[in-house]
Scaffold this motif. Structure first.
Motif, PDB file in Angstrom:
ATOM      1  N   ASP A 110       0.816  -1.216   0.000  1.00 39.84           N
ATOM      2  CA  ASP A 110       0.000   0.000   0.000  1.00 39.84           C
ATOM      3  C   ASP A 110       0.848   1.264   0.000  1.00 39.84           C
ATOM      4  O   ASP A 110       1.972   1.278   0.501  1.00 39.84           O
ATOM      5  N   ILE A 111       0.280   2.331  -0.532  1.00 32.10           N
ATOM      6  CA  ILE A 111       0.801   3.684  -0.392  1.00 32.10           C
ATOM      7  C   ILE A 111      -0.256   4.446   0.393  1.00 32.10           C
ATOM      8  O   ILE A 111      -1.408   4.534  -0.045  1.00 32.10           O
ATOM      9  N   ALA A 112       0.104   4.951   1.566  1.00 33.28           N
ATOM     10  CA  ALA A 112      -0.841   5.687   2.412  1.00 33.28           C
ATOM     11  C   ALA A 112      -0.365   7.123   2.557  1.00 33.28           C
ATOM     12  O   ALA A 112       0.800   7.376   2.852  1.00 33.28           O
ATOM     13  N   SER A 113      -1.288   8.066   2.329  1.00 34.98           N
ATOM     14  CA  SER A 113      -0.934   9.477   2.418  1.00 34.98           C
ATOM     15  C   SER A 113      -2.093  10.272   2.987  1.00 34.98           C
ATOM     16  O   SER A 113      -3.230  10.143   2.546  1.00 34.98           O
ATOM     17  N   THR A 114      -1.784  11.103   3.973  1.00 36.56           N
ATOM     18  CA  THR A 114      -2.734  12.096   4.458  1.00 36.56           C
ATOM     19  C   THR A 114      -2.183  13.485   4.171  1.00 36.56           C
ATOM     20  O   THR A 114      -2.774  14.483   4.558  1.00 36.56           O
ATOM     21  N   GLY A 115      -1.062  13.522   3.471  1.00 34.13           N
ATOM     22  CA  GLY A 115      -0.399  14.773   3.119  1.00 34.13           C
ATOM     23  C   GLY A 115      -0.604  15.101   1.651  1.00 34.13           C
ATOM     24  O   GLY A 115      -1.670  14.857   1.087  1.00 34.13           O
ATOM     25  N   THR A 116       0.448  15.606   1.020  1.00 31.14           N
ATOM     26  CA  THR A 116       0.374  16.041  -0.373  1.00 31.14           C
ATOM     27  C   THR A 116       1.421  15.326  -1.206  1.00 31.14           C
ATOM     28  O   THR A 116       2.592  15.259  -0.819  1.00 31.14           O
ATOM     29  N   ILE A 117       0.997  14.822  -2.356  1.00 29.99           N
ATOM     30  CA  ILE A 117       1.891  14.314  -3.392  1.00 29.99           C
ATOM     31  C   ILE A 117       1.653  15.212  -4.592  1.00 29.99           C
ATOM     32  O   ILE A 117       0.527  15.271  -5.105  1.00 29.99           O
ATOM     33  N   ALA A 118       2.678  15.947  -5.015  1.00 26.92           N
ATOM     34  CA  ALA A 118       2.484  16.941  -6.075  1.00 26.92           C
ATOM     35  C   ALA A 118       3.611  16.896  -7.097  1.00 26.92           C
ATOM     36  O   ALA A 118       4.756  16.602  -6.755  1.00 26.92           O
ATOM     37  N   SER A 119       3.263  17.213  -8.352  1.00 29.59           N
ATOM     38  CA  SER A 119       4.258  17.279  -9.419  1.00 29.59           C
ATOM     39  C   SER A 119       3.815  18.302 -10.454  1.00 29.59           C
ATOM     40  O   SER A 119       2.645  18.361 -10.815  1.00 29.59           O
ATOM     41  N   ARG A 120       4.767  19.077 -10.931  1.00 31.93           N
ATOM     42  CA  ARG A 120       4.494  20.003 -12.040  1.00 31.93           C
ATOM     43  C   ARG A 120       4.543  19.270 -13.374  1.00 31.93           C
ATOM     44  O   ARG A 120       4.226  19.835 -14.401  1.00 31.93           O
ATOM     45  N   GLY A 121       4.927  18.005 -13.343  1.00 29.35           N
ATOM     46  CA  GLY A 121       4.952  17.161 -14.531  1.00 29.35           C
ATOM     47  C   GLY A 121       4.033  15.975 -14.324  1.00 29.35           C
ATOM     48  O   GLY A 121       2.906  16.112 -13.894  1.00 29.35           O
ATOM     49  N   THR A 122       4.576  14.790 -14.598  1.00 25.23           N
ATOM     50  CA  THR A 122       3.811  13.556 -14.437  1.00 25.23           C
ATOM     51  C   THR A 122       4.033  12.982 -13.046  1.00 25.23           C
ATOM     52  O   THR A 122       5.167  12.911 -12.577  1.00 25.23           O
ATOM     53  N   ALA A 123       2.951  12.554 -12.430  1.00 20.94           N
ATOM     54  CA  ALA A 123       3.026  11.832 -11.158  1.00 20.94           C
ATOM     55  C   ALA A 123       2.644  10.387 -11.438  1.00 20.94           C
ATOM     56  O   ALA A 123       1.493  10.097 -11.773  1.00 20.94           O
ATOM     57  N   LEU A 124       3.626   9.484 -11.359  1.00 20.62           N
ATOM     58  CA  LEU A 124       3.382   8.054 -11.492  1.00 20.62           C
ATOM     59  C   LEU A 124       3.268   7.494 -10.091  1.00 20.62           C
ATOM     60  O   LEU A 124       4.214   7.580  -9.301  1.00 20.62           O
ATOM     61  N   ILE A 125       2.100   6.962  -9.772  1.00 21.56           N
ATOM     62  CA  ILE A 125       1.865   6.346  -8.472  1.00 21.56           C
ATOM     63  C   ILE A 125       1.480   4.909  -8.752  1.00 21.56           C
ATOM     64  O   ILE A 125       0.444   4.642  -9.373  1.00 21.56           O
ATOM     65  N   ASP A 126       2.330   3.975  -8.325  1.00 18.69           N
ATOM     66  CA  ASP A 126       2.172   2.562  -8.650  1.00 18.69           C
ATOM     67  C   ASP A 126       2.196   1.757  -7.364  1.00 18.69           C
ATOM     68  O   ASP A 126       3.255   1.588  -6.756  1.00 18.69           O
ATOM     69  N   ALA A 127       1.029   1.275  -6.932  1.00 14.45           N
ATOM     70  CA  ALA A 127       0.913   0.508  -5.692  1.00 14.45           C
ATOM     71  C   ALA A 127       0.462  -0.909  -6.019  1.00 14.45           C
ATOM     72  O   ALA A 127      -0.556  -1.089  -6.693  1.00 14.45           O
ATOM     73  N   GLY A 128       1.207  -1.889  -5.533  1.00  7.08           N
ATOM     74  CA  GLY A 128       0.786  -3.266  -5.682  1.00  7.08           C
ATOM     75  C   GLY A 128      -0.450  -3.551  -4.850  1.00  7.08           C
ATOM     76  O   GLY A 128      -1.253  -4.425  -5.162  1.00  7.08           O
TER      77      GLY A 128
END
Length: 107
Positions: free
Chosen positions: A8-26
């Motif tokens: 898992d990827i768990a976030s209660t914060g911020t994940i940000a990108s001015r380009g591409t955000a690749l988020i890959d969770a098994g």
């Protein structure tokens, strides 16, 4: 930015990108009250839980949110704000209750 996990990827914060955000969770992407925002989103996970969270794509290129299982967007916001298409695909169910929003182009 690339964020990858076998589980898992768990976030209660911020994940940000001015380009591409690749988020890959098994396992699951758990964005409880958090913010995921990028010009282009490429989200791949077994499940996406966006309870009271925000997942937004701002750019002109096409992006996707793909879950092999369920997408839980209860009280969450999944939106394509820019000109690019945002494909949202759940392998099983999409729960958009409790005031959830799935929208595009300024929705």
């Amino acid at each position: 930015i690339e964020v990858r996990a076998i589980g898992d990827i768990a976030s209660t914060g911020t994940i940000a990108s001015r380009g591409t955000a690749l988020i890959d969770a098994g396992g699951a992407l758990r964005n409880a009250g958090g913010v995921v925002i990028a010009d282009v989103l490429d989200v791949r996970a077994a499940e996406v839980a966006n309870n009271s969270g925000v997942i937004e794509q701002l750019g002109a290129a096409a992006g996707r949110i793909a879950a092999t299982g369920a997408i839980d967007n209860r009280a969450g916001r999944i939106a394509g704000i820019g000109a690019g298409a945002l494909a949202v695909t759940a392998g099983t169910t999409l729960d958009n209750t409790a005031g959830g929003l799935v929208g595009a182009n300024g929705a």
